[in-house]
Motif scaffolding. Structure first.
Motif, short mmCIF file in Angstrom:
data_model
loop_
_atom_site.label_atom_id
_atom_site.label_comp_id
_atom_site.label_asym_id
_atom_site.label_seq_id
_atom_site.Cartn_x
_atom_site.Cartn_y
_atom_site.Cartn_z
N GLN A 46 0.82 -1.20 0.00
CA GLN A 46 0.00 0.00 0.00
C GLN A 46 0.86 1.26 0.00
O GLN A 46 0.54 2.24 -0.68
CB GLN A 46 -0.93 -0.01 1.22
N SER A 47 1.96 1.24 0.74
CA SER A 47 2.87 2.39 0.75
C SER A 47 3.48 2.61 -0.62
O SER A 47 3.62 3.75 -1.08
CB SER A 47 3.97 2.18 1.80
N SER A 48 3.83 1.52 -1.30
CA SER A 48 4.37 1.63 -2.65
C SER A 48 3.33 2.21 -3.60
O SER A 48 3.64 3.08 -4.42
CB SER A 48 4.83 0.26 -3.15
N ARG A 49 2.10 1.76 -3.49
CA ARG A 49 1.04 2.28 -4.34
C ARG A 49 0.83 3.78 -4.11
O ARG A 49 0.65 4.54 -5.06
CB ARG A 49 -0.28 1.52 -4.07
N GLU A 50 0.83 4.19 -2.85
CA GLU A 50 0.64 5.61 -2.54
C GLU A 50 1.79 6.45 -3.08
O GLU A 50 1.58 7.58 -3.55
CB GLU A 50 0.48 5.79 -1.04
N LEU A 51 3.01 5.91 -3.01
CA LEU A 51 4.15 6.62 -3.58
C LEU A 51 4.01 6.75 -5.09
O LEU A 51 4.25 7.83 -5.66
CB LEU A 51 5.45 5.88 -3.23
N TYR A 52 3.61 5.65 -5.75
CA TYR A 52 3.42 5.70 -7.20
C TYR A 52 2.33 6.69 -7.59
O TYR A 52 2.47 7.43 -8.57
CB TYR A 52 3.05 4.31 -7.72
N GLN A 53 1.26 6.72 -6.82
CA GLN A 53 0.17 7.66 -7.11
C GLN A 53 0.65 9.10 -6.98
O GLN A 53 0.27 9.97 -7.78
CB GLN A 53 -1.01 7.39 -6.18
N ARG A 54 1.47 9.36 -5.97
CA ARG A 54 2.03 10.71 -5.82
C ARG A 54 2.91 11.08 -7.00
O ARG A 54 2.83 12.19 -7.55
CB ARG A 54 2.83 10.81 -4.52
#
Length: 251
Positions: A87-95
């Motif tokens: 989830q942290s990786s996904r949030e970073l990618y979204q940013r």
């Protein structure tokens, strides 16, 4: 008359062309990691825990309770860790995608130059690189997808996979792996359960190593023996530690 090397068959395919085409692995990085780590960690950690308690000379009931507690605690910890990681990786990618979208909207000329440079670095001539970059940048959504892949190395569709899929698969496979060494203590006395647990765990470790080769294409026996050696070594260390502590406490 038999056809010689390189002869073309009636279908128009050469003997080389008729060979099976290699296929890419169908499992993603996060899913593979969750599957391997879940099953392997469950088996190795619970085997080590059980052998440590068994080495101290405790009875089967105590070993069983300890193993089940380790199974549940480890599975929950593994699932939570995988969820947070993905989830942290996904949030970073979204940013990163949001930043890239803003740059495309506000600085299209600079983004065009960046994309031209990427294409030129891959061997395209300046003229072709410019033509292709202009075509891509003509549509903002297309430009975002291309820049995400080419500049950021992000798959804008997958974003690293589902956090819930990784968490649930980790939980289930950890439980499956951790159950292998502990199940025998539910109906066998300690003296019989220990060797059976070791044999079953050894088979499980080797099977995990072999399963990994389905996507890595490494020699099955080498991967299986590697997993087996690591797991049994960890179990022996904890068994020895439990034995020493058990003797010390008993004295």
């Amino acid at each position: 008359m038999s056809a010689g090397p390189g002869a073309v068959s009636l279908s128009g395919m050469s003997a080389v062309d008729a060979a099976p085409r290699p296929r890419h692995a169908s499992i993603g990085g996060n899913a593979l990691r969750a599957a391997v780590l879940g099953a392997n960690d469950g088996l190795v950690s619970n085997l080590s825990l059980i052998m440590g308690v068994a080495g101290a000379g405790l009875e089967s009931r105590v070993i069983l309770i300890t193993g089940l507690a380790g199974l549940l605690a480890g599975a929950c910890s593994m699932a939570m860790g995988e969820w947070i990681s993905v989830q942290s990786s996904r949030e970073l990618y979204q940013r990163e995608l949001a930043v890239e979208r803003d740059e495309i909207a506000r600085f299209p000329a600079e983004e065009l130059e960046e994309l031209e440079g990427i294409y030129e670095s891959r061997g395209l001539s300046p003229a072709v690189a410019h033509q292709l970059a202009v075509h891509v940048m003509a549509d903002e959504e297309r430009a975002l997808e291309v820049m995400a892949r080419e500049e950021l190395g992000i798959d804008p569709q997958g974003l690293g996979g589902s956090a819930w899929t990784a968490a649930l698969s980790s939980f289930a496979l950890f439980v499956a792996g951790a159950a292998v060494p502990v199940a025998w203590f539910a109906f066998l006395p300690t003296g019989f359960a220990i060797p059976v647990s070791l044999v079953a765990s050894a088979i499980g470790l080797f099977a995990i190593g072999v399963a990994i080769t389905r996507v890595t294409a490494r020699p099955a026996w080498r991967s299986g023996m590697r997993q087996l050696a690591i797991g049994i070594a960890a179990a022996m260390v904890t068994y020895g530690t439990g034995f020493v502590l058990g003797v010390s406490v008993g004295a």
